[in-house]
Write an enzyme that holds these catalytic residues in place. Structure first.
Site, short mmCIF file in Angstrom:
data_model
loop_
_atom_site.label_atom_id
_atom_site.label_comp_id
_atom_site.label_asym_id
_atom_site.label_seq_id
_atom_site.Cartn_x
_atom_site.Cartn_y
_atom_site.Cartn_z
N GLY A 248 -12.48 32.44 -14.20
CA GLY A 248 -12.03 33.79 -14.93
C GLY A 248 -12.53 34.59 -14.42
O GLY A 248 -11.60 36.04 -13.42
N PHE A 249 -12.92 34.47 -13.27
CA PHE A 249 -13.66 35.72 -12.16
C PHE A 249 -13.19 37.13 -12.78
O PHE A 249 -13.25 38.37 -12.08
CB PHE A 249 -12.87 35.83 -11.25
CG PHE A 249 -12.77 34.00 -10.46
CD1 PHE A 249 -14.21 33.82 -9.60
CD2 PHE A 249 -11.57 33.06 -10.73
CE1 PHE A 249 -13.49 32.65 -9.01
CE2 PHE A 249 -12.07 32.04 -10.39
CZ PHE A 249 -12.87 31.41 -9.90
N ARG A 622 -35.47 31.91 -8.57
CA ARG A 622 -35.04 29.98 -8.84
C ARG A 622 -34.25 29.65 -8.62
O ARG A 622 -32.95 29.96 -8.86
CB ARG A 622 -36.06 29.72 -10.30
CG ARG A 622 -35.59 28.63 -9.76
CD ARG A 622 -37.13 27.88 -11.27
NE ARG A 622 -38.33 27.98 -11.20
CZ ARG A 622 -40.01 27.88 -11.38
NH1 ARG A 622 -38.99 28.38 -13.20
NH2 ARG A 622 -40.54 28.04 -10.82
N LEU A 624 -31.72 26.91 -10.13
CA LEU A 624 -31.77 26.20 -11.57
C LEU A 624 -31.37 24.82 -11.27
O LEU A 624 -31.61 23.78 -11.17
CB LEU A 624 -31.30 26.36 -12.66
CG LEU A 624 -31.64 28.56 -12.93
CD1 LEU A 624 -30.94 28.38 -14.54
CD2 LEU A 624 -33.34 27.65 -13.37
N LYS A 695 -32.30 33.79 -11.08
CA LYS A 695 -31.59 35.38 -10.84
C LYS A 695 -30.08 35.07 -11.05
O LYS A 695 -29.68 33.50 -10.56
CB LYS A 695 -32.03 36.31 -10.05
CG LYS A 695 -33.30 36.81 -10.33
CD LYS A 695 -33.33 38.27 -9.17
CE LYS A 695 -33.86 37.66 -7.75
NZ LYS A 695 -34.92 39.27 -7.38
N GLY A 696 -28.85 35.99 -10.98
CA GLY A 696 -27.69 34.98 -10.19
C GLY A 696 -27.21 34.86 -8.70
O GLY A 696 -27.99 35.63 -7.68
N VAL A 697 -26.39 34.15 -8.59
CA VAL A 697 -25.44 33.64 -7.92
C VAL A 697 -24.42 33.37 -7.16
O VAL A 697 -23.82 33.43 -5.77
CB VAL A 697 -26.18 32.31 -7.09
CG1 VAL A 697 -27.69 31.94 -6.38
CG2 VAL A 697 -26.20 31.28 -8.02
N GLU A 699 -22.09 36.38 -8.22
CA GLU A 699 -21.14 37.09 -7.03
C GLU A 699 -21.89 37.00 -5.61
O GLU A 699 -21.40 37.59 -5.11
CB GLU A 699 -20.95 38.10 -8.15
CG GLU A 699 -20.52 38.15 -9.57
CD GLU A 699 -20.54 38.92 -10.61
OE1 GLU A 699 -19.53 38.67 -11.17
OE2 GLU A 699 -21.38 39.85 -10.55
MO1 MOS Z 1 -17.34 38.72 -13.96
S1 MOS Z 1 -16.58 40.07 -13.09
O1 MOS Z 1 -18.62 40.51 -14.46
O2 MOS Z 1 -16.93 38.07 -14.38
#
Ligand code: MOS
Length: 739
Positions: A248-249, A622, A624, A695-697, A699
């Site tokens: 999707g991106f 962390r 996951l 947290k997120g990785v 992006e």
């Molecule tokens: Mo991301 S650009 O929020 O799918």
């Protein structure tokens, strides 16, 4: 569950399942072709017909007439719906361009008809028979030329006076004028396409006024709401199902024409209809990452300390659209007492600009991190040290506000060490290997961490199996697996005792997949549901929930132990909850950090660039699942190489469309283009982010990579390119004498 104080010890900390490298639980389905993607849902409803979408052939204007007689009479055709058959449809909350209806054309390849036929070929063939007469109007297709009419917008994208919209700390102009060493450069990033492997696709079916779509979306609840708005339905009369998504991106965040046209086609034909957008329509009918023109000024003392930093970005979009927030990271990444960040938004008549992986930071870091490299050179400093000297542990605009975790310095030091940065000759253009000019470059990585409310349901069956249901999506990221790991850890089970069902609007509403918030937020929602399930189980079994230990398929307290399955012997145990985030993300700045290191070789004769090695050291709370997190990061690094070297939607400034609208003309790299990619995660937990401490990785892995590649090319060749992508034509003239 309200999450408004930092997490303390909880069952996730056991790390029996969470945090362990785990193969995707749905991997075998995908690798054997048994995971059904939207267009292949042959079994969900019988008698599916094929729809083909016709896109407008002009960039701006009106449709004067459409003659569909030949199309209607063509073999196999069941129905034709044209944009002149209905007034403009209501726009969904998340849409900028409207999707269908009425004579007005806002952008090229806007949907103007759907033809439904017995076969795909018949539908496509008949669509080509529709005669369209247009009144073309002059459009605005050139960002640089539109600068004069661009308006100031604040960090939320709202138009305001410059005095209000621009973000100022101290006195930038005075500090910049007084600085011993200064840089003032402009960088450009092009329009980019998400270029996901699976195009947008939907099967739509009506039943007594209720609509079901089997589709490919990142955001089930947004699509349900916006499709209901667009078609004038009640949300409860729309069901969305999207269990597998081929990428999707950001391109599948917001309702698109495939869903609307499949629904309209199905209503007209009185049959279920499937629609996939043709590849060129992905570029021109849907959304893209908008181009930017960014000016960066940095002033520093001879000691390398930044005293003044300004980042101004211009981007364009359709009326009512949003800016590309390319200055976001510059508010937070480096210290400096005097600061200015500002955005200008110009109206353009190109297709809709919108989110693409790491909107804001991805193109923003492409500019900022070249500027930092240039500034380090001016100061005669090592680029790693220059960044370290300018680290900040607090929000520079609000020093009372600290980062929840900030280990940028460790990422940079550890990256430099592992990459062999000390071997790099600071002088560019010196390192040769036959006709190859070799170079090393680096950049900091930065992406903010967002948290989004997320709900889930957990069911314990008599067979001892826990089933998790949430409308969360897995866009190729590994959601199925980390959700299963979370439930397994919480309930004291092995992964084989957990089932995960995703992507159905009948399930509780999750954060969805976007903004690198999906992994942490959706598992936190599953955590909340499992806390409730534990309480319900304890109650059924006569345990005190606070004392009960869930381990190895049992519930234990004191000297009593009972099989978990026994709790559901008489009746399934069901629990549902939602995680809601309080103001912790306001009290603390939550961000993710990386050090990106790249080695390139540039052909001294042709300017061709090869990426030889890449390393990312990431600090993102962390981790996951180290396996899927690594996949996310190497995928993002590969995407960063695309942004650096090849990705660019070429704008036809006369007709207002993206010319290279297919994967032959819009090139993206593959992993085979990069010989070696390494990812290191710092051992970090962030109790401020969620009970998962993650947290997120997804992006973060992209943000900074483009600049690290560009900086490596500069180191190899001595040629500084400030206009992405860094294609060989921009290098050739500056290459050193080879013979
Ligand atoms: Mo991301 S650009 O929020 O799918």
């Amino acid at each position: 569950m309200k999450f408004d104080t930092p997490a303390t010890t909880n069952p996730i900390d056991q790390l029996k399942v969470v945090g362990r490298p785990t193969d995707r639980i749905e991997g075998p389905l995908k690798t054997t072709g048994r995971a059904p993607y939207a267009y292949e849902r042959h079994d969900v409803v019988p008698n599916q017909a094929y729809g083909h979408v016709l896109g407008a052939g002009i960039g701006k204007g009106r449709v004067l007439s459409m003659d569909a007689a030949a199309a209607r009479a063509a073999p196999g055709v069941l129905a034709v719906v044209t944009t002149l058959d209905m007034p403009r449809l209501e726009k969904g909350k998340m849409n900028t361009a409207f999707l269908f209806g009425g004579p007005e054309i806002q952008h090229y390849h806007q949907a103007i008809a759907v033809v439904v036929a017995e076969s795909f070929e018949q539908a496509r063939d008949a669509a080509a028979m529709i005669q369209v007469e247009y009144a073309r109007e002059e459009g605005r297709f050139d960002l640089a030329a539109a600068r004069g009419q661009a308006k100031p917008v604040d960090s939320d994208g709202k138009e305001a006076d410059a005095a209000e919209a621009d973000d100022r700390v101290g006195d930038f102009e005075a500090a910049f004028a007084a600085a011993a060493v200064t840089l003032d450069e402009t960088y450009t990033t092009p329009d980019e396409s998400h270029a996901m492997m699976e195009p947008h696709a939907t099967i739509a079916s009506w039943n007594a006024g209720k609509l079901t779509i089997w589709t490919s979306t990142q955001m089930v609840a947004w699509w349900r709401r916006d499709l209901a708005i667009t078609l004038g339905l009640k949300p409860e009369d729309v069901r969305v199902d999207s269990p597998y998504i081929g990428g999707g991106f950001g391109g599948k965040l917001f309702l698109r024409a495939d869903a609307v046209m499949a629904a309209l086609g199905a209503r007209a034909a009185g049959r279920p209809v499937k629609v996939a957008l043709a590849r060129p329509q992905v570029a021109n009918n849907t959304t893209h990452r908008p181009a930017t023109i960014q000016r960066i000024r940095i002033g520093a003392g001879r000691d390398g300390r930044i005293t003044a930093i300004a980042h101004e970005s211009l981007s364009g979009d359709l009326p009512d659209g949003q800016p590309e927030t390319a200055v976001a990271q510059t508010k937070l990444l480096y210290a400096g007492a005097n600061r200015l960040t500002a955005m200008r938004l110009a109206e353009l008549d190109l297709p809709e600009g919108n989110s693409m992986r790491a909107p804001g930071e991805a193109p923003g870091m492409m500019a900022l991190e070249i500027a930092m490299d240039e500034m380090a050179a001016k100061l005669g400093m090592d680029p790693v040290e220059f960044r370290i000297v300018n680290d900040t542990q607090v929000d520079p605009a609000d020093p009372d506000r600290s980062f929840s975790q900030r280990q940028l310095i460790r990422c940079l030091r550890e990256g430099a060490e592992r990459f062999g940065w000390h071997r790099r000759n600071p002088q560019p253009g010196q390192w040769r290997d036959g006709h190859w000019l070799r170079g090393m470059g680096m950049a900091a990585g930065f992406r903010n961490n967002l948290v989004v409310k997320s709900a889930a349901r957990a069911r314990l069956g008599a067979d001892g199996i826990v089933t998790v249901e949430t409308d969360m999506t897995d866009i190729g990221t590994g959601s199925y697996t980390i959700i299963a790991q979370t439930a397994a850890e919480m309930m004291g089970l092995g992964l084989d005792r957990v089932r995960v069902r995703l992507g159905d609007s009948d399930f509780p509403v999750s954060a969805g997949s976007g903004g690198q918030f999906g992994g942490n937020s959706s598992t936190a929602g599953v955590y909340a549901a499992c806390v409730k399930l534990r309480e319900a189980v304890a109650q059924r079994l006569g345990f005190n929930a606070a004392d009960a230990v869930f381990a190895e398929g049992e519930v234990r307290a004191g000297n009593r132990r009972v099989r978990l399955a026994d709790a559901a012997a008489a009746q399934e145990v069901v629990a549902e909850d939602v995680i809601e985030f309080g103001d912790l993300s306001k009290r603390f700045q939550q961000s993710t950090f990386a050090g990106h290191f790249v080695e390139v070789a540039v052909d001294g004769f042709t300017g061709e660039v090869r990426v030889r090695r890449m390393l990312a050291v990431c600090a993102a709370g962390r981790i996951l699942n180290p396996t899927s997190a690594r996949s996310q990061v190497i995928g993002a690094m590969t995407m960063g190489v695309g942004a650096a070297l090849m990705e660019e939607l070429a704008v036809d400034k006369r007709h207002g469309f993206f010319v290279n609208h297919d994967l032959a003309g819009y090139e993206v790299p593959v992993h085979a283009d990069i010989l070696q990619q390494e990812v290191v995660f710092l051992d970090e937990v962030d109790p401020v982010s969620s009970p998962m401490k993650a947290k997120g990785v997804g992006e973060l892995g992209l943000c900074g990579v483009g600049a690290a590649v560009a900086n490596a090319i500069h180191h190899a060749t001595g040629v500084r390119v400030r206009d992405y992508p860094v294609t060989l034509d921009k290098l050739l003239e500056g290459l050193p004498e080879m013979a």
